[in-house]
Design a protein around this motif. Structure first.
Motif, short mmCIF file in Angstrom:
data_model
loop_
_atom_site.label_atom_id
_atom_site.label_comp_id
_atom_site.label_asym_id
_atom_site.label_seq_id
_atom_site.Cartn_x
_atom_site.Cartn_y
_atom_site.Cartn_z
N HIS A 50 -3.51 -3.54 -7.67
CA HIS A 50 -2.33 -4.38 -7.44
C HIS A 50 -2.74 -5.84 -7.60
CE1 HIS A 50 0.95 -6.36 -5.33
NE2 HIS A 50 1.64 -5.23 -5.41
N ASP A 53 -4.17 -7.76 -4.75
CA ASP A 53 -5.44 -7.28 -4.19
C ASP A 53 -6.63 -7.59 -5.09
OD1 ASP A 53 -3.93 -6.28 -2.12
OD2 ASP A 53 -4.08 -4.19 -2.75
N ARG A 75 -4.76 -1.55 -3.13
CA ARG A 75 -3.66 -0.76 -3.67
C ARG A 75 -3.85 -0.62 -5.18
NH1 ARG A 75 0.75 -4.74 -1.62
NH2 ARG A 75 -1.04 -6.08 -2.03
N ALA A 83 2.13 4.16 -6.55
CA ALA A 83 1.13 3.34 -5.86
C ALA A 83 0.28 4.22 -4.95
CB ALA A 83 1.82 2.26 -5.04
N ARG A 84 -0.98 3.93 -4.90
CA ARG A 84 -1.92 4.62 -4.01
C ARG A 84 -2.78 3.56 -3.33
NH1 ARG A 84 0.16 9.07 -2.93
NH2 ARG A 84 -1.81 9.86 -2.11
N ILE A 85 -3.26 3.87 -2.16
CA ILE A 85 -4.18 2.99 -1.45
C ILE A 85 -5.54 3.68 -1.45
CG2 ILE A 85 -4.70 1.81 0.72
CD1 ILE A 85 -1.65 2.05 1.34
N ASP A 109 -8.84 8.17 -1.73
CA ASP A 109 -7.41 7.92 -1.54
C ASP A 109 -7.09 8.03 -0.05
OD1 ASP A 109 -4.61 8.08 -1.39
OD2 ASP A 109 -4.47 9.01 -3.35
N THR A 111 -4.02 6.81 1.10
CA THR A 111 -2.61 6.47 1.13
C THR A 111 -1.89 7.08 2.33
OG1 THR A 111 -2.63 6.36 -1.29
CG2 THR A 111 -0.47 6.50 -0.22
N GLU A 114 -2.94 5.46 5.62
CA GLU A 114 -2.40 4.10 5.76
C GLU A 114 -0.89 4.12 6.02
OE1 GLU A 114 -4.15 1.16 5.85
OE2 GLU A 114 -5.92 2.46 5.87
#
Length: 173
Positions: A50, A53, A75, A83-85, A109, A111, A114
């Motif tokens: 992202h 980030d 991200r 989108a994945r974190i 991952d 996500t 979070e």
């Protein structure tokens, strides 16, 4: 590693600084939402991060020349727009002379973790707002008499924790 990556939540990479060769695991391609076999490169990975980030990540020169690589939570925006974190962890390997020669790392991952943490934070904020603004208290207690009294409840009933522990029915009166 294949067994762990089969869950779809992790991937690994390796970068040989001398040859310039970068290799990604099958799991990393899946995690990034890229077709396996696409050229692996730090620039490609960095481009999926992202934009807000990207500044927390090291640039390629910092990794290759200075041997600096940190642990980060960022991200990712996959090519399909999802989108994945991810948590990124890496390690740099040095020659006997102290020169960086290679690096390896993993992405995990996080996500769901979070998102659950954010939902929990929002629920706590909602309960606090209800307690303050509407003087409504929400609590589920599996034991009677209750064994714990939250700050919102104590503020609502105007009693100290010790007073309620001494007489658990006092707030009802």
């Amino acid at each position: 590693m294949r067994l762990i990556e089969a869950f779809g939540l992790t991937g690994a990479w390796r970068w040989d600084f001398i040859s310039g060769r970068q290799v990604w695991s099958s799991g990393l391609y899946r995690l990034l939402g890229l077709p396996e076999g696409e050229t692996a490169s730090y620039e490609r990975l960095h481009g999926l991060v992202h934009p807000a980030d990207r500044d927390v990540l090291e640039d390629a020169a910092q990794i290759v020349h200075a041997g600096i690589i940190g642990s980060h939570t960022v991200r990712l925006i996959r090519p399909d727009g999802t989108a994945r974190i991810v948590v990124s962890r890496g390690e740099v390997f040095f020659s006997p002379e102290g020169r960086p020669v290679a690096a390896t790392g993993v992405l995990l991952d996080v996500t769901d973790r979070e998102r659950l943490a954010e939902l929990h934070r929002l629920e706590q904020q909602r309960r606090s707002s209800l307690a303050q603004q509407a003087q409504v208290f929400i609590h589920t207690e599996p034991n009677l008499p209750p064994t714990e009294y939250g700050s919102e409840f104590l503020a609502l009933v105007g009693l100290r924790r010790e007073e309620v522990r001494a007489d658990w029915l006092a707030p009802i009166v």
